[in-house]
Design a protein around this motif. Structure first.
Motif, PDB file in Angstrom:
ATOM      1  N   ASP A  41      15.632  -4.237  -9.404  1.00  0.00           N
ATOM      2  CA  ASP A  41      14.277  -5.080  -9.665  1.00  0.00           C
ATOM      3  C   ASP A  41      14.583  -6.283  -8.614  1.00  0.00           C
ATOM      4  O   ASP A  41      15.621  -6.659  -8.594  1.00  0.00           O
ATOM      5  CB  ASP A  41      14.168  -5.590 -11.038  1.00  0.00           C
ATOM      6  CG  ASP A  41      13.913  -4.593 -11.988  1.00  0.00           C
ATOM      7  OD1 ASP A  41      13.266  -3.524 -11.560  1.00  0.00           O
ATOM      8  OD2 ASP A  41      14.283  -4.609 -13.191  1.00  0.00           O
ATOM      9  N   ALA A  42      13.515  -6.572  -8.180  1.00  0.00           N
ATOM     10  CA  ALA A  42      13.498  -7.886  -7.208  1.00  0.00           C
ATOM     11  C   ALA A  42      13.423  -9.099  -7.975  1.00  0.00           C
ATOM     12  O   ALA A  42      12.757  -9.158  -9.018  1.00  0.00           O
ATOM     13  CB  ALA A  42      12.273  -7.394  -6.212  1.00  0.00           C
ATOM     14  N   PRO A  43      13.543 -10.274  -7.312  1.00  0.00           N
ATOM     15  CA  PRO A  43      13.493 -11.464  -7.881  1.00  0.00           C
ATOM     16  C   PRO A  43      12.074 -11.754  -8.021  1.00  0.00           C
ATOM     17  O   PRO A  43      11.238 -11.433  -7.460  1.00  0.00           O
ATOM     18  CB  PRO A  43      14.439 -12.588  -7.244  1.00  0.00           C
ATOM     19  CG  PRO A  43      15.053 -11.621  -6.215  1.00  0.00           C
ATOM     20  CD  PRO A  43      14.379 -10.293  -5.868  1.00  0.00           C
ATOM     21  N   ALA A  44      12.048 -12.841  -8.802  1.00  0.00           N
ATOM     22  CA  ALA A  44      10.542 -13.257  -9.024  1.00  0.00           C
ATOM     23  C   ALA A  44       9.772 -13.913  -7.877  1.00  0.00           C
ATOM     24  O   ALA A  44      10.545 -14.543  -7.002  1.00  0.00           O
ATOM     25  CB  ALA A  44      10.556 -14.436 -10.165  1.00  0.00           C
ATOM     26  N   GLY A  45       8.593 -13.300  -7.658  1.00  0.00           N
ATOM     27  CA  GLY A  45       7.970 -13.868  -6.286  1.00  0.00           C
ATOM     28  C   GLY A  45       7.853 -12.825  -5.573  1.00  0.00           C
ATOM     29  O   GLY A  45       6.914 -12.710  -4.533  1.00  0.00           O
ATOM     30  N   GLN A  53       6.708  -6.450  -6.680  1.00  0.00           N
ATOM     31  CA  GLN A  53       7.714  -5.600  -7.704  1.00  0.00           C
ATOM     32  C   GLN A  53       7.610  -4.085  -7.325  1.00  0.00           C
ATOM     33  O   GLN A  53       6.379  -3.686  -6.840  1.00  0.00           O
ATOM     34  CB  GLN A  53       7.503  -5.909  -9.141  1.00  0.00           C
ATOM     35  CG  GLN A  53       7.920  -7.205  -9.375  1.00  0.00           C
ATOM     36  CD  GLN A  53       9.254  -7.751  -9.251  1.00  0.00           C
ATOM     37  OE1 GLN A  53      10.146  -7.095  -9.853  1.00  0.00           O
ATOM     38  NE2 GLN A  53       9.605  -8.696  -8.741  1.00  0.00           N
ATOM     39  N   LEU A  54       8.332  -3.426  -7.966  1.00  0.00           N
ATOM     40  CA  LEU A  54       8.239  -1.722  -7.803  1.00  0.00           C
ATOM     41  C   LEU A  54       8.136  -1.245  -6.490  1.00  0.00           C
ATOM     42  O   LEU A  54       7.488  -0.192  -6.140  1.00  0.00           O
ATOM     43  CB  LEU A  54       6.929  -1.311  -8.559  1.00  0.00           C
ATOM     44  CG  LEU A  54       6.809  -1.798 -10.073  1.00  0.00           C
ATOM     45  CD1 LEU A  54       5.432  -1.429 -10.581  1.00  0.00           C
ATOM     46  CD2 LEU A  54       8.212  -1.311 -10.910  1.00  0.00           C
ATOM     47  N   MET A  55       8.630  -2.039  -5.332  1.00  0.00           N
ATOM     48  CA  MET A  55       8.854  -1.579  -4.088  1.00  0.00           C
ATOM     49  C   MET A  55       9.700  -0.426  -3.895  1.00  0.00           C
ATOM     50  O   MET A  55      10.590   0.130  -4.366  1.00  0.00           O
ATOM     51  CB  MET A  55       9.204  -2.611  -3.151  1.00  0.00           C
ATOM     52  CG  MET A  55       8.416  -4.029  -2.866  1.00  0.00           C
ATOM     53  SD  MET A  55       8.821  -4.809  -1.526  1.00  0.00           S
ATOM     54  CE  MET A  55      10.413  -5.429  -2.007  1.00  0.00           C
ATOM     55  N   GLU A  56       9.119   0.736  -2.814  1.00  0.00           N
ATOM     56  CA  GLU A  56       9.566   2.068  -2.619  1.00  0.00           C
ATOM     57  C   GLU A  56      10.239   1.963  -1.300  1.00  0.00           C
ATOM     58  O   GLU A  56       9.467   1.335  -0.475  1.00  0.00           O
ATOM     59  CB  GLU A  56       8.724   3.081  -2.803  1.00  0.00           C
ATOM     60  CG  GLU A  56       8.233   3.427  -4.243  1.00  0.00           C
ATOM     61  CD  GLU A  56       9.343   4.049  -5.077  1.00  0.00           C
ATOM     62  OE1 GLU A  56      10.379   4.466  -4.413  1.00  0.00           O
ATOM     63  OE2 GLU A  56       9.426   3.828  -6.301  1.00  0.00           O
ATOM     64  N   LEU A 111       7.216   0.513   0.832  1.00  0.00           N
ATOM     65  CA  LEU A 111       5.660   0.725   0.019  1.00  0.00           C
ATOM     66  C   LEU A 111       5.720  -0.410  -0.924  1.00  0.00           C
ATOM     67  O   LEU A 111       6.534  -0.508  -2.108  1.00  0.00           O
ATOM     68  CB  LEU A 111       5.375   1.899  -0.407  1.00  0.00           C
ATOM     69  CG  LEU A 111       4.404   2.283  -1.344  1.00  0.00           C
ATOM     70  CD1 LEU A 111       3.119   1.718  -0.595  1.00  0.00           C
ATOM     71  CD2 LEU A 111       4.392   3.804  -2.067  1.00  0.00           C
ATOM     72  N   GLN A 112       4.646  -1.386  -1.038  1.00  0.00           N
ATOM     73  CA  GLN A 112       4.394  -2.445  -2.012  1.00  0.00           C
ATOM     74  C   GLN A 112       3.134  -2.064  -2.582  1.00  0.00           C
ATOM     75  O   GLN A 112       2.148  -2.374  -2.262  1.00  0.00           O
ATOM     76  CB  GLN A 112       4.175  -3.888  -1.335  1.00  0.00           C
ATOM     77  CG  GLN A 112       5.494  -4.119  -0.276  1.00  0.00           C
ATOM     78  CD  GLN A 112       5.225  -5.358   0.411  1.00  0.00           C
ATOM     79  OE1 GLN A 112       4.655  -6.330  -0.122  1.00  0.00           O
ATOM     80  NE2 GLN A 112       5.607  -5.570   1.455  1.00  0.00           N
ATOM     81  N   PRO A 113       3.437  -1.584  -3.920  1.00  0.00           N
ATOM     82  CA  PRO A 113       2.265  -0.897  -4.592  1.00  0.00           C
ATOM     83  C   PRO A 113       1.103  -2.096  -5.206  1.00  0.00           C
ATOM     84  O   PRO A 113       0.154  -1.895  -5.117  1.00  0.00           O
ATOM     85  CB  PRO A 113       2.784  -0.042  -5.944  1.00  0.00           C
ATOM     86  CG  PRO A 113       4.301  -0.012  -5.481  1.00  0.00           C
ATOM     87  CD  PRO A 113       4.672  -0.904  -4.592  1.00  0.00           C
ATOM     88  N   THR A 114       1.751  -3.282  -5.530  1.00  0.00           N
ATOM     89  CA  THR A 114       1.081  -4.432  -5.932  1.00  0.00           C
ATOM     90  C   THR A 114       0.341  -4.968  -4.816  1.00  0.00           C
ATOM     91  O   THR A 114      -1.131  -5.301  -5.188  1.00  0.00           O
ATOM     92  CB  THR A 114       1.843  -5.394  -6.568  1.00  0.00           C
ATOM     93  OG1 THR A 114       2.694  -5.791  -5.719  1.00  0.00           O
ATOM     94  CG2 THR A 114       2.570  -5.048  -7.724  1.00  0.00           C
ATOM     95  N   GLU A 115       0.484  -4.841  -3.513  1.00  0.00           N
ATOM     96  CA  GLU A 115      -0.155  -5.502  -2.475  1.00  0.00           C
ATOM     97  C   GLU A 115      -0.958  -4.182  -1.765  1.00  0.00           C
ATOM     98  O   GLU A 115      -1.974  -4.679  -0.744  1.00  0.00           O
ATOM     99  CB  GLU A 115       0.780  -5.939  -1.459  1.00  0.00           C
ATOM    100  CG  GLU A 115       1.643  -7.049  -1.846  1.00  0.00           C
ATOM    101  CD  GLU A 115       0.933  -8.329  -2.341  1.00  0.00           C
ATOM    102  OE1 GLU A 115       0.152  -8.586  -1.726  1.00  0.00           O
ATOM    103  OE2 GLU A 115       1.287  -8.842  -3.556  1.00  0.00           O
ATOM    104  N   GLY A 116      -0.635  -2.908  -2.079  1.00  0.00           N
ATOM    105  CA  GLY A 116      -1.340  -1.954  -1.407  1.00  0.00           C
ATOM    106  C   GLY A 116      -1.242  -1.798   0.015  1.00  0.00           C
ATOM    107  O   GLY A 116      -1.880  -1.578   0.828  1.00  0.00           O
ATOM    108  N   LEU A 117       0.218  -2.110   0.365  1.00  0.00           N
ATOM    109  CA  LEU A 117       0.607  -2.139   1.681  1.00  0.00           C
ATOM    110  C   LEU A 117       2.114  -1.606   2.165  1.00  0.00           C
ATOM    111  O   LEU A 117       2.946  -1.582   1.289  1.00  0.00           O
ATOM    112  CB  LEU A 117       0.777  -3.860   2.154  1.00  0.00           C
ATOM    113  CG  LEU A 117       1.027  -4.306   3.560  1.00  0.00           C
ATOM    114  CD1 LEU A 117      -0.387  -4.013   4.266  1.00  0.00           C
ATOM    115  CD2 LEU A 117       1.304  -5.700   3.428  1.00  0.00           C
ATOM    116  N   PHE A 118       2.160  -0.984   3.485  1.00  0.00           N
ATOM    117  CA  PHE A 118       3.361  -0.501   4.035  1.00  0.00           C
ATOM    118  C   PHE A 118       3.744  -1.368   4.962  1.00  0.00           C
ATOM    119  O   PHE A 118       2.937  -2.137   5.556  1.00  0.00           O
ATOM    120  CB  PHE A 118       3.358   1.044   4.540  1.00  0.00           C
ATOM    121  CG  PHE A 118       2.696   1.902   3.769  1.00  0.00           C
ATOM    122  CD1 PHE A 118       3.861   2.686   2.916  1.00  0.00           C
ATOM    123  CD2 PHE A 118       1.267   2.237   3.572  1.00  0.00           C
ATOM    124  CE1 PHE A 118       3.550   3.740   2.152  1.00  0.00           C
ATOM    125  CE2 PHE A 118       1.091   3.293   2.508  1.00  0.00           C
ATOM    126  CZ  PHE A 118       2.062   4.065   2.107  1.00  0.00           C
TER     127      PHE A 118
END
Length: 496
Positions: free
Chosen positions: A112-116, A119-122, A137-144
């Protein structure tokens, strides 16, 4: 004629009218409706008047009156989110990397990554002709996102105005080509990392390694060489983060391969390689692509600057985050790396206003070059806008400026209004003549090992920003989130 930059003045954009933001209009409208309701419900006249005035004053005060540099309405959501995170303990982070272990294939397990941080990066690898590069891959941002280190082919500060103007034009050409080419790259982030170093370290190292039995002429020759070598007091590194939006057609193309992540690596690798090949158009030189170890080292270095950026021993997707992080304080964030028990203090500011007066090509020099003995990161995130849409936005802004102008008969027009109208019109002309369309935001993080040094560094950055015609706003109560905007993640800008 030397080129100048001028950015538009921030303008509210509400649902009705252009004087207030949408949430401000909602509060004012709700206060007006509630006060009218009170007039019809409460029978007592003195109480009716008192409630009417109180509700109107409270709603107007929440929107209009300054409170600690903002308005109460601006602080409300920030305070609510801060108290929520403070209550559930998310602002106090301890890494689970020592307990995560590895898979049977030897791969590290992401933690798990710190706050801010999104999250859930691949993490996965993309192969290019310029070496492997780590893609997040940042699912919360919809961005690679992927990161490369670059440098200018020429010393920008040592060029005359004509050559500097040509370099800026070359960068605009690259942005416009990237936005209009129909490719997948839609976001770029510049990261300038500045870390002071010891200018006398080389001389001390040479003295310690000196061979006392060497001939005198050899000692004299080396002394002359030391005097000729220019030693910089700061290590300045420039990184470019490439952002690619998650889309259904990208997934469909990736599914043609054996596995989804293999497809992502192949498809995105081609996009990144193609972009690196075009860097020469902007007079930029590729230095290296950051693979998993290099990217992890960079991330950890941002939290703990005593971890040297190029030290990639044991760095991976598990050890990239700090050993500990404490974001419970309102005005700063504290983090500690793996190598030492000495914590680091960080403070991040948002560049809330770029120059609204004409400035020269080197207007950022005070922030990027003239900040001695300050550990800082300057991040500028840009969304690339196709030319047609950029022109539509520019026309809308110009129409907005003309609509807000106070042109009552017999009243002198505010010269600031005329200046903003000229700026909006010139933006349309620049886009029509080939300028790139972008949306951008900027962030600055300073780091120190004690509170006094941090306050001193904040003052130094604030003074440098004033010389650059920048307006900074320190992100109190949300330092953890603002700090992540200066990480190589292309954050800090809402998706369009």
């Amino acid at each position: 004629m030397a080129r100048t930059f001028r950015f538009p003045r921030p303008r509210p954009r509400g649902l009705l009218g252009r004087r207030f933001e949408g949430d401000e209009q909602l509060v004012l409208g709700g206060g007006a409706a509630a006060s009218l309701l009170v007039l019809g419900v409460i029978p007592n006249v003195p109480l009716k008047v008192a409630m009417f005035v109180s509700i109107l004053a409270a709603s107007a005060g929440a929107v209009l009156f300054p409170y600690r540099g903002r308005t109460y309405l601006r602080w409300w959501e920030i305070r609510r989110s801060y108290r929520k995170l403070l209550g559930n303990g998310a602002l106090l982070y301890r890494s689970k990397a020592p307990l995560a272990g590895r898979t049977m294939a030897g791969k590290p397990v992401a933690i798990d990554a710190p706050a801010g941080v999104p999250q859930l990066m691949e993490w996965f690898r993309a192969r290019t002709a310029y070496g492997d590069v780590a893609v997040l891959l940042q699912p919360t941002e919809g961005l690679f996102t992927a990161v490369i280190e670059v440098e200018g082919q020429k010393n920008f500060g040592g060029l005359d105005e004509a050559d500097q103007d040509a370099l800026i034009g070359a960068w605009e050409t690259l942005l416009r080509q990237t936005a209009d080419a129909g490719g997948r790259i839609s976001r770029l982030q510049w990261l300038a990392r500045i870390v002071p170093v010891d200018p006398n370290a080389h001389a001390r190292d040479a003295q310690a390694r000196r061979d006392r039995t060497a001939p005198g002429w050899l000692h004299d020759s080396y002394e002359q060489l030391l005097q000729r070598v220019a030693i910089s007091a700061e290590d300045r590194r420039l990184f470019l983060v490439i952002g690619i939006r998650y889309s259904q057609d990208l997934v469909a193309e990736a599914l043609k391969y054996n596995s989804l992540f293999e497809g992502y690596g192949t498809v995105l690798g081609k996009e990144i390689e193609s972009f690196i090949r075009t860097l020469g158009t902007a007079q930029l030189r590729w230095i290296r692509s950051l693979d998993e170890a290099a990217l992890a080292s960079f991330l950890h270095h941002c939290y703990a600057p005593d971890h040297w950026l190029s030290d990639m021993r044991g760095m991976d997707r598990a050890t990239c985050w700090p050993a500990e992080m404490d974001a419970r304080e309102e005005k700063l964030m504290i983090s500690r790396g793996w190598e030492t028990s000495q914590p680091w203090l960080h403070a991040t500011a948002w560049i809330k206003q770029f120059p609204i007066l004409p400035v020269g090509l080197n207007f950022l020099a005070p922030v990027l070059l003239y900040v001695p003995d300050v550990i800082c990161t300057v991040a500028v995130t840009m969304d690339l806008v196709p030319t047609d849409r950029a022109m539509q936005d520019a026309i809308a802004d110009a129409t907005n400026e003309l609509g807000q102008a106070d042109t009552q008969p017999g009243k002198i027009t505010d010269p600031r209004e005329r200046r903003e109208q000229r700026a909006a019109t010139s933006t349309m002309e620049e886009i029509a003549t080939g300028a790139a369309g972008i949306r951008l935001t900027g962030w600055v993080t300073v780091s120190a090992q004690d509170r006094d040094s941090l306050e001193q560094n904040k003052g130094t950055i604030r003074a440098a920003a004033t010389k650059s015609q920048l307006a900074l706003e320190w992100c109190d109560l949300e330092q953890h989130r603002a700090f992540a905007n200066t990480l190589p993640l292309a954050c800090g800008l809402l998706g369009s």
